[in-house]
Structure formats: C-alpha cells, structure tokens
Design a protein around this motif. Sequence first.
Motif, PDB file in Angstrom:
ATOM      1  N   SER A 121       0.810  -1.218   0.000  1.00  6.46           N
ATOM      2  CA  SER A 121       0.000   0.000   0.000  1.00  6.46           C
ATOM      3  C   SER A 121       0.847   1.273   0.000  1.00  6.46           C
ATOM      4  N   LYS A 164      -0.134  -3.772  -5.835  1.00  8.75           N
ATOM      5  CA  LYS A 164      -0.219  -2.311  -5.794  1.00  8.75           C
ATOM      6  C   LYS A 164      -0.981  -1.792  -7.016  1.00  8.75           C
ATOM      7  N   GLU A 167      -4.709  -2.910  -6.829  1.00  7.56           N
ATOM      8  CA  GLU A 167      -5.472  -2.121  -5.856  1.00  7.56           C
ATOM      9  C   GLU A 167      -5.722  -0.700  -6.368  1.00  7.56           C
ATOM     10  N   ASN A 168      -4.776  -0.152  -7.113  1.00 10.04           N
ATOM     11  CA  ASN A 168      -4.980   1.174  -7.700  1.00 10.04           C
ATOM     12  C   ASN A 168      -6.126   1.146  -8.705  1.00 10.04           C
TER      13      ASN A 168
END
Length: 264
Positions: A121, A164, A167-168
């Motif tokens: 994160s 990452k 999730e973005n």
Amino acid sequence: MKKIVSLLLLVVLFSSCNEYQKALKSEDVSKKFAMADTLYAQAKYTKALRLFEQIAPEYRGKPQAEKLFYMYAQAYYKTKQYHLAAYQFESFVSGYPKSVKAEEGAFLGAKSYAILSPTYSLDQADTFKAIEKMQSFIDRYPNSQYLTEANGLTKLLSEKIEQKVYENAKAYNTISDFKSALVAFDNFVADYPGTKFKEDALYYKFDSAYQLGINSVPAKMQERLNVAKVSYQNLFKFKADTKYKEKADEMYARVEQELQKYTK
C-alpha cells in the motif's frame, strides 16, 4: 562456591568491558581490529561495528581488508541496518569480486534491499530497486546456492508490485470512476497476464462495465452493455467456476434483460 563463580564472572565481564573501552580509545588500529574480530566471533555485532567504523578507512588496500569489510557488512546485516548493509555488501563485492565470499555478499546485499521493501500500500520505489538488485544477482550467479531463495524473493516482490497496481485499479471502481477503472483493469491484465489477481481484476472490470452500462445515458447504453457482456464472457472464459459466479450471473441477467429492449 556459587558466590565465587559469580564473582569470577563479574571479574571476567568487567575485564572484557575494560578491554573494549581501551580498544575504542586506542590509536592502534591493529588492536582495534583484533578486538572487533573477537567481538564479531562472539556475535556482539553492535560493539564490533563501532570498531569497524573507526578502522575501515585505515584498512583499505591492506591484506586484512577483505576480511574486515566482509565482517563490516555482515555486522550491519545482523543488526538489521539494511540500508547500510546493502551499501557495504555492494562495496565489498565491487572491491573483491574474486573473493570466496563475493557470491554470498552479492546475495545478502540484494536481500537487504528486499527486506527494505515496504507493504504494497506504500510507495514501491524500494521494491522496484529490490527486484532490480535481485535480478542482477540471479543473472550474475545463475547456478548460485542461493538461487531458490533469490527466485522466491523476486516472486514475492513482483507480486507486491502487482497487488499495488491491482489495488490502484480497484480504487477507481470503489469511487465509482468506472471509465478509469475499465482502462486501469485492461492495462493491468495486459501488463501482468499471469498475475494471481487476474480473476479479481476480470470480475471488477465486469462490475465496472456493468455499472457504467446500467447507469448510462440512453444514447450510450447499448454499446456499454455490450462491453459489459464481453467482460462477463472473459471472466468465465478465464475461470468457469469463478468465486464471483453467483453475483456475476445476477448482473449478467440484468444486462441481457436491458439488451432485449434493443432487439424489438
């Protein structure tokens, strides 16, 4: 008898501490080296480091330098000072490429960067650097005894980058920016075709296309519903027994129902 043993231990401990303090204050670098070597062998790395830091500049180019700089890097690694360990291991390998410890040093230097890699994160600059360093090690030592661990670490680091990016992309879906979500998921699947997040990405792409289509203005609804239909098919083509089957089927039924209006 116990009192005598305890007293002897105190004497030994005091003497040891006294010798260490003398070595720290001494201007005799050979004495400092001998004390640092002893402390390192006893796994007293923090104390050894203080001496290594004092004498390192004096030993460059000397016969004992290879041993000293290897222990110096290891002491940083053992005390979990990974930025400094990485630097010292790289310096060691660069200075002594033919050393029997060069392979180990190169691996531990790369591993230090891997340890510094933060949770997915956070900013992943250190993770990209760790992957670069670990891949460089693998390329340099393709038959290394550390190869299995190096490949495993590279895989974990790569998955962190993938998570990452995933999730973005998912964040766009969460905030209902479905147009951006579609683009982000398309890019993610294209860039990471073998990712473990592919099923999730395909589902949330479908969800984004569905939400965009169902809530669309009439002029664009049919086109967007057809995009949702294709996204649904791609999800099930990838995994027929997807964990999202029940929810996806309900959404797809709604898509088909709405598309029927355009066939009359």
